[in-house]
Write a protein that holds these residues in place. Structure first.
Motif, PDB file in Angstrom:
ATOM      1  N   THR A 641       0.847  -1.192   0.000  1.00  0.00           N
ATOM      2  CA  THR A 641       0.000   0.000   0.000  1.00  0.00           C
ATOM      3  C   THR A 641       0.883   1.241   0.000  1.00  0.00           C
ATOM      4  O   THR A 641       1.729   1.412   0.876  1.00  0.00           O
ATOM      5  N   LEU A 642       0.663   2.102  -0.988  1.00  0.00           N
ATOM      6  CA  LEU A 642       1.396   3.366  -1.077  1.00  0.00           C
ATOM      7  C   LEU A 642       0.377   4.488  -1.212  1.00  0.00           C
ATOM      8  O   LEU A 642      -0.398   4.528  -2.171  1.00  0.00           O
ATOM      9  N   VAL A 643       0.371   5.393  -0.240  1.00  0.00           N
ATOM     10  CA  VAL A 643      -0.550   6.528  -0.236  1.00  0.00           C
ATOM     11  C   VAL A 643       0.276   7.803  -0.143  1.00  0.00           C
ATOM     12  O   VAL A 643       0.871   8.094   0.898  1.00  0.00           O
ATOM     13  N   LEU A 644       0.328   8.552  -1.246  1.00  0.00           N
ATOM     14  CA  LEU A 644       1.014   9.849  -1.293  1.00  0.00           C
ATOM     15  C   LEU A 644       0.070  10.924  -1.801  1.00  0.00           C
ATOM     16  O   LEU A 644       0.501  11.970  -2.298  1.00  0.00           O
ATOM     17  N   SER A 645      -1.220  10.706  -1.668  1.00  0.00           N
ATOM     18  CA  SER A 645      -2.220  11.593  -2.242  1.00  0.00           C
ATOM     19  C   SER A 645      -2.245  12.946  -1.549  1.00  0.00           C
ATOM     20  O   SER A 645      -1.827  13.100  -0.408  1.00  0.00           O
ATOM     21  N   ASN A 646      -2.756  13.937  -2.299  1.00  0.00           N
ATOM     22  CA  ASN A 646      -2.987  15.287  -1.775  1.00  0.00           C
ATOM     23  C   ASN A 646      -1.736  15.895  -1.165  1.00  0.00           C
ATOM     24  O   ASN A 646      -1.711  16.325  -0.011  1.00  0.00           O
ATOM     25  N   ASN A 647      -0.681  15.899  -1.955  1.00  0.00           N
ATOM     26  CA  ASN A 647       0.545  16.616  -1.646  1.00  0.00           C
ATOM     27  C   ASN A 647       0.863  17.523  -2.835  1.00  0.00           C
ATOM     28  O   ASN A 647      -0.044  17.852  -3.623  1.00  0.00           O
ATOM     29  N   ASN A 648       2.100  17.930  -2.978  1.00  0.00           N
ATOM     30  CA  ASN A 648       2.514  18.772  -4.103  1.00  0.00           C
ATOM     31  C   ASN A 648       3.627  18.099  -4.913  1.00  0.00           C
ATOM     32  O   ASN A 648       4.555  18.754  -5.379  1.00  0.00           O
ATOM     33  N   LEU A 649       3.512  16.809  -5.059  1.00  0.00           N
ATOM     34  CA  LEU A 649       4.534  16.055  -5.779  1.00  0.00           C
ATOM     35  C   LEU A 649       4.409  16.294  -7.278  1.00  0.00           C
ATOM     36  O   LEU A 649       3.309  16.489  -7.797  1.00  0.00           O
ATOM     37  N   HIS A 650       5.552  16.248  -7.969  1.00  0.00           N
ATOM     38  CA  HIS A 650       5.537  16.443  -9.411  1.00  0.00           C
ATOM     39  C   HIS A 650       6.457  15.417 -10.069  1.00  0.00           C
ATOM     40  O   HIS A 650       7.069  14.583  -9.391  1.00  0.00           O
ATOM     41  N   GLY A 651       6.540  15.479 -11.381  1.00  0.00           N
ATOM     42  CA  GLY A 651       7.383  14.546 -12.113  1.00  0.00           C
ATOM     43  C   GLY A 651       6.617  13.284 -12.482  1.00  0.00           C
ATOM     44  O   GLY A 651       5.411  13.158 -12.254  1.00  0.00           O
ATOM     45  N   GLU A 652       7.320  12.348 -13.065  1.00  0.00           N
ATOM     46  CA  GLU A 652       6.704  11.099 -13.526  1.00  0.00           C
ATOM     47  C   GLU A 652       6.680  10.055 -12.410  1.00  0.00           C
ATOM     48  O   GLU A 652       7.450  10.132 -11.450  1.00  0.00           O
ATOM     49  N   ILE A 653       5.790   9.091 -12.559  1.00  0.00           N
ATOM     50  CA  ILE A 653       5.726   7.964 -11.630  1.00  0.00           C
ATOM     51  C   ILE A 653       6.891   7.041 -11.957  1.00  0.00           C
ATOM     52  O   ILE A 653       7.005   6.561 -13.087  1.00  0.00           O
ATOM     53  N   PRO A 654       7.790   6.776 -11.009  1.00  0.00           N
ATOM     54  CA  PRO A 654       8.996   5.998 -11.330  1.00  0.00           C
ATOM     55  C   PRO A 654       8.656   4.579 -11.800  1.00  0.00           C
ATOM     56  O   PRO A 654       7.813   3.900 -11.199  1.00  0.00           O
ATOM     57  N   SER A 664      -2.762  -1.551  -3.281  1.00  0.00           N
ATOM     58  CA  SER A 664      -3.425  -0.252  -3.295  1.00  0.00           C
ATOM     59  C   SER A 664      -2.395   0.845  -3.560  1.00  0.00           C
ATOM     60  O   SER A 664      -1.373   0.917  -2.866  1.00  0.00           O
ATOM     61  N   ILE A 665      -2.668   1.680  -4.585  1.00  0.00           N
ATOM     62  CA  ILE A 665      -1.828   2.837  -4.888  1.00  0.00           C
ATOM     63  C   ILE A 665      -2.730   4.070  -4.940  1.00  0.00           C
ATOM     64  O   ILE A 665      -3.685   4.101  -5.712  1.00  0.00           O
ATOM     65  N   ASP A 666      -2.412   5.065  -4.137  1.00  0.00           N
ATOM     66  CA  ASP A 666      -3.168   6.320  -4.134  1.00  0.00           C
ATOM     67  C   ASP A 666      -2.181   7.464  -4.266  1.00  0.00           C
ATOM     68  O   ASP A 666      -1.507   7.851  -3.310  1.00  0.00           O
ATOM     69  N   LEU A 667      -2.091   8.004  -5.483  1.00  0.00           N
ATOM     70  CA  LEU A 667      -1.214   9.140  -5.773  1.00  0.00           C
ATOM     71  C   LEU A 667      -2.031  10.340  -6.227  1.00  0.00           C
ATOM     72  O   LEU A 667      -1.493  11.277  -6.826  1.00  0.00           O
ATOM     73  N   GLY A 668      -3.319  10.317  -5.991  1.00  0.00           N
ATOM     74  CA  GLY A 668      -4.204  11.373  -6.462  1.00  0.00           C
ATOM     75  C   GLY A 668      -3.937  12.709  -5.803  1.00  0.00           C
ATOM     76  O   GLY A 668      -3.358  12.807  -4.723  1.00  0.00           O
ATOM     77  N   GLY A 669      -4.361  13.794  -6.486  1.00  0.00           N
ATOM     78  CA  GLY A 669      -4.271  15.126  -5.915  1.00  0.00           C
ATOM     79  C   GLY A 669      -2.863  15.668  -5.834  1.00  0.00           C
ATOM     80  O   GLY A 669      -2.511  16.346  -4.863  1.00  0.00           O
TER      81      GLY A 669
END
Length: 951
Positions: A641-654, A664-669
């Protein structure tokens, strides 16, 4: 004959040491304790040859030196003859000379030289590791053996039938050699002297029903243990019962497909009967326990017995009221109230009725069980009160009343005489329906070691009876209505011995005292309170820490990883923590759950995740993180499970994340860009990449998501006890937050990106997908015709794209569909009818598609008659009654050709020939009235034909 007397007789007969696990003395001590007889030379050589074949990493046999083998450790000789009579090499759990990492187990080969010990009557090689060798056949030649113990020594292969030659054998223990099996037990019938037989955990699946016939040939048998043997056949009867002297019978954890057999009626001397764990034993309890006045222990747990136990307890109380000490009926399907006849079992010391369906109150007669030491009623449907008579159980040590629906009050009366109580577990499913109504300053007579109170009402203050409990090691006070500050004096007293602390789901306030030390604590849960101030650093030995949803603020201590190196779970979510994530967290090499979500953390993610290889969960969503997702996260091969949603991350998904095991992957927002990843793993259940800047097309490899194709929730969140993921999912037309039920959610959300292209047909293979949200992109093309194969789909949102063409008829097959949004696209034609679509009658679902028609919309399709008048244009052309696309096409072609021919064929000629012009104008005057009439009629006809006529 009493079992104790039997074992005393055995120990005297073979001159043995205690049969339990012993603590061996040093070689010198062993020598000083032996007599002065000299061993036989040939037997000494046999022992040395035996030693030579063994591997002895701890040097347990290093004292086997010198001429007199009778002084060697584990050897005993006959006082007169000097012959070796005893060889005891059982591995002790304690050896003073061993370091903690020394291997104390003997292994290697067992030399046949032992057959020269012709007078050997006691052989114990238990608790060693003989590395999957077979039990030696030559053991059957040691004809004077009375005692043979090979338990838990990792032997392998078939039991040698030669053991049947040991006619003097009284004690045979082969328990725990998982690789040992037998195809029949006929060899047992020759062991007529056998009093103790333990074949537990051996493979006896193939012995069939004949095993009982062989056992029945052992008239001296006093104790029979056949647990975990994969026995499937339990014969219902025997022609005669020969082993009537049996005192102990253990047939637990097998696979019997029958009810309790009739031959048990003849075992009148039984003191212990264990039939637990045979899930196929079923029906109501039999009445054969009548006249079994010697039975002390009865275990029928983990079976399928059903019905009430009124008659059963009547039988027991009639015959066993003065002897039954232990009764275990847990994990069955028993129902009804617990009868008053329970109180007649006056000698009962242990009573376990856990995990049945008993209801009502505890009977008042419980107070008659004056010898009761343990009472377990956990996991039933008890919805009544706890009687005051419970307070009469002065011998009670363990009281387990977990997971019921208790109501009423607990007063001093229920607790006042429980002077020996050490463990008190009481939880109710009904929120605070059970109230502790004791005076604030009441001091109880007990000093508890374990206390678990959940969902009861004890607060708002910490009462005095809690604060005097200074021997506590395990404390759970969960949701008990406390809104006080922690009493520092009490907390300080118990801090040194606490191993488990759960104060969650209260309203406890204030700062935590920072001067305390918890040197032994393993588990801390202070979640869902009002604690404030900085994160406490007491828990240097803790493995699991939960401080979720409090008012903690400030930075996470930079040295947290150094102070808590054993940590496995760290949950600081839903607080007011700020600053950067400390690099030292990566020093926690055993950490598998890291939850820092919903704080105010900032800065970039560390670029070195290589050392945190045990991580299964990383949740840092809803913070103010910036920068890129580090590629080193791909080193976390167990990351589920990786949840990094609702931050200010940029760039491509590695792309390195393909090495993880995502569920579960949540990178939304965020502000992520680039193409959608092609490597998403097969066990994925939740994919949330919404509210980013991703572009490109949807991959056509979606059928690789096998969990969403076939479904498999068995492995989802195996860490569920230590991590409750929260996810906000756009489903059913609104944002819903899932936590405890998230393991059952399947969702793909790619909304609010810049995706282009069409929906690949492979998406229809995701038959177990529950939510699909592709809204607010730039997707084009048709909706896949086979979308109806997604039978579990509950939410489908394709709104605000550029989809065209008709809505597939198969969409009506989506019988679970609860929310649909196809608005603001370029869809055309008739809206399909039938099944679940009939219930979705909100016109806004289709808004912004002007060429759609159907019963939900104001725009009706041709042929759909209404009470308001004629039909309107907008229906599907195939459904029109008076024409089709071909007819309309030729109509317009004929008009065009007519214009060309009429203008240049006639008007052009008139320009050249004058006489024709005169004739033409006269002709026009002649037929103008006819043409006017014809045109008028044609217009009327066309209006009717194309539905343009107004009311």
């Amino acid at each position: 004959m009493d079992l104790t007397v039997v074992f005393l007789f055995l120990s005297l007969f073979v001159s043995s040491s205690p049969l339990g696990i012993i603590k061996l003395s040093s070689c010198n001590e062993a020598q000083s304790q032996t007599n002065n007889v000299k061993c036989i030379h040939t037997e000494r050589e046999a022992l040395l040859s035996f030693k030579k074949g063994l591997t002895d990493p701890s040097g347990r046999l290093s004292c086997w030196v010198g001429e007199d083998c009778c002084q060697w450790r584990g050897i005993e000789c006959n006082n007169q003859s000097g012959h070796v009579t005893k060889l005891d090499l059982r591995c002790p759990f304690e050896l003073e000379s061993l370091t903690p990492y020394t291997n104390p187990y003997l292994s290697g080969k067992i030399s046949s030289s032992l057959i020269h010990l012709k007078y050997l009557n006691y052989l114990d090689l238990s608790l060693n590791d003989f590395e999957d060798i077979q039990i030696p056949q030559f053991f059957g030649m040691l004809e004077n053996l009375v005692y043979l113990n090979l338990s838990y020594s990792y032997f392998y292969g078939e039991i040698p039938p030669h053991l049947g030659n040991l006619s003097s054998l009284m004690h045979l223990d082969l328990h725990g050699n998982y690789g040992v099996y037998a195809e029949n037990l006929d060899w047992l019938s020759n062991l007529s002297s056998l009093k103790y037989l333990d074949l537990g955990e051996l493979g006896l699946k193939d012995v069939g029903a004949d095993w009982l016939q062989a056992i029945n040939m052992l008239p001296s048998l006093l104790e029979l243990r056949l647990s975990y043997c994969d026995l499937e056949s339990l014969p219902p009867s025997l022609p005669f019962v020969n082993f009537t002297s049996l005192l102990v019978l253990d047939l637990s954890e097998n696979q019997f497909h029958s009810s309790i057999p009739q031959w048990l009626f003849n075992l009148e001397n039984l003191t212990t009967l264990d039939l637990s764990g045979n899930f196929f034993l079923q029906g109501q309890f039999p009445s054969f326990f009548q006249n079994r006045c010697k039975l002390k222990t009865l275990d029928l747990s983990w079976n399928n017995f059903d019905g009430n136990i009124d008659g059963f307890l009547d039988d027991l109380s009639a015959s066993l009221n003065n002897c039954l000490e232990s009764l275990d009926l847990s994990y069955n399907q028993l129902v009804g109230k617990i009868p008053d006849s329970l109180g007649k079992l006056g000698s009962l010391r242990y009573l376990n009725l856990e995990n049945n369906s008993f209801w009502g109150s505890i009977p008042f007669s419980i107070g008659n069980l004056s010898s009761l030491e343990e009472l377990n009623l956990c996991g039933n449907e008890m919805n009544g009160t706890i009687p005051e008579s419970l307070g009469q159980l002065s011998e009670l040590v363990h009281l387990y009343l977990l997971d019921n629906s208790w109501v009423g009050f607990i007063t001093e009366a229920q607790l006042m005489n429980l002077t020996r109580l050490e463990e008190f577990v009481l939880t109710t499913d009904k929120n605070q329906s059970l109230v502790f109504k004791v005076t604030y300053d009441w001091v109880p007579p007990f000093r508890l070691q374990g206390l678990d109170l959940e969902n009861c009402l004890i607060g708002p203050k910490f009462p005095a009876w809690l604060q005097v409990q200074n021997k506590l090691t395990d404390v759970t006070l969960k949701n008990i209505g406390i809104s006080d500050t922690i009493p520092e004096e009490w907390f300080s007293k118990i801090s040194s011995q606490l191993t488990y602390l759960d104060l969650s789901n209260n309203q406890i306030t204030g700062n935590l005292p920072h001067q305390l030390v918890f040197p032994n604590v393993d588990f801390i849960d202070l979640s869902y309170n009002l604690f404030k101030g900085p994160i406490p650093l007491w828990f240097t030995t803790a493995r699991q820490i939960y401080l979720r949803r409090n008012l903690f603020s400030g930075h996470i201590p930079s040295n947290i990883g150094d102070l808590m190196p054993k940590l496995e779970t760290l949950d600081l979510s839903e607080n007011y923590l700020d600053g950067k994530i400390p690099f030292s967290i990566q020093k926690m090499k055993d950490l598998y759950v890291l939850n820092l979500g919903r704080n105010q953390l900032s800065g970039e993610l560390s670029y070195n995740w290589n050392e945190s290889k045990e991580l299964v969960v990383v949740d840092i969503g809803h913070n103010n993180l910036s920068g890129k997702i580090p590629s080193s996260m791909g080193c976390l091969s167990y990351l589920s499970t990786l949840v990094l949603s609702n931050n200010n991350l940029h760039g491509e998904i590695p792309s390195s994340l393909q090495n993880c095991s995502f569920v579960s992957i949540d990178l939304g927002g965020n502000n992520l860009s680039g193409n959608l990843p092609l490597w998403i793993g097969p066990i994925l259940q939740i994919l949330d990449l919404a509210h980013n800047n991703l572009f490109g097309g949807i991959p056509d490899c979606l059928d690789n998501l096998t969990t969403l194709v076939y479904g498999n929730n068995n492995f989802f969140h195996f860490y569920n006890s230590s991590y409750i993921e929260k996810a906000i999912i756009m489903t059913k037309g609104r944002e819903l937050e899932y936590s405890n039920t998230l393991q059952f959610v399947t969702s793909i959300d790619l909304s609010r990106n810049k995706l282009t292209g069409g929906i690949p047909n492979e998406i229809a293979s995701l038959g177990r997908l529950g939510t699909l949200n592709l809204s607010m992109n730039h997707l084009t093309g048709n909706i896949p015709k086979n979308i109806g194969n997604m039978r579990w789909l509950e939410t489908l949102d394709l709104s605000r794209n550029s989809f065209s063409g008709p809505i597939p008829e198969s969409m009506s097959f989506l019988t679970f569909l609860a929310h649909l949004n196809l608005s603001f696209n370029n869809l055309t034609g008739r809206i399909p009818n039938g099944n679940q679509l009939q219930t979705l009658n909100d016109a806004s679902i289709y808004k912004g598609n002007p060429l759609l028609c159907g019963s939900t919309l104001l725009t009706k399709c041709l042929g759909d008659e209404t009470s308001n008048g004629p039909t309107f244009i907008g229906g599907s052309v195939e459904d029109r009654q008076d024409g089709d696309d071909t007819e309309r096409l030729w109509f317009y072609i004929s008009i065009g050709l007519g214009f060309i021919v009429g203008f240049w064929g006639i008007c052009g000629t008139l320009l050249v020939k004058k006489s024709w012009r005169h004739w033409y104008f006269r002709f026009c005057d002649d037929i103008k009235d006819r043409i006017t009439l014809t045109i008028a009629l044609k217009v009327v006809h066309l209006k009717k034909k194309f539905g343009l006529e107004k009311n």
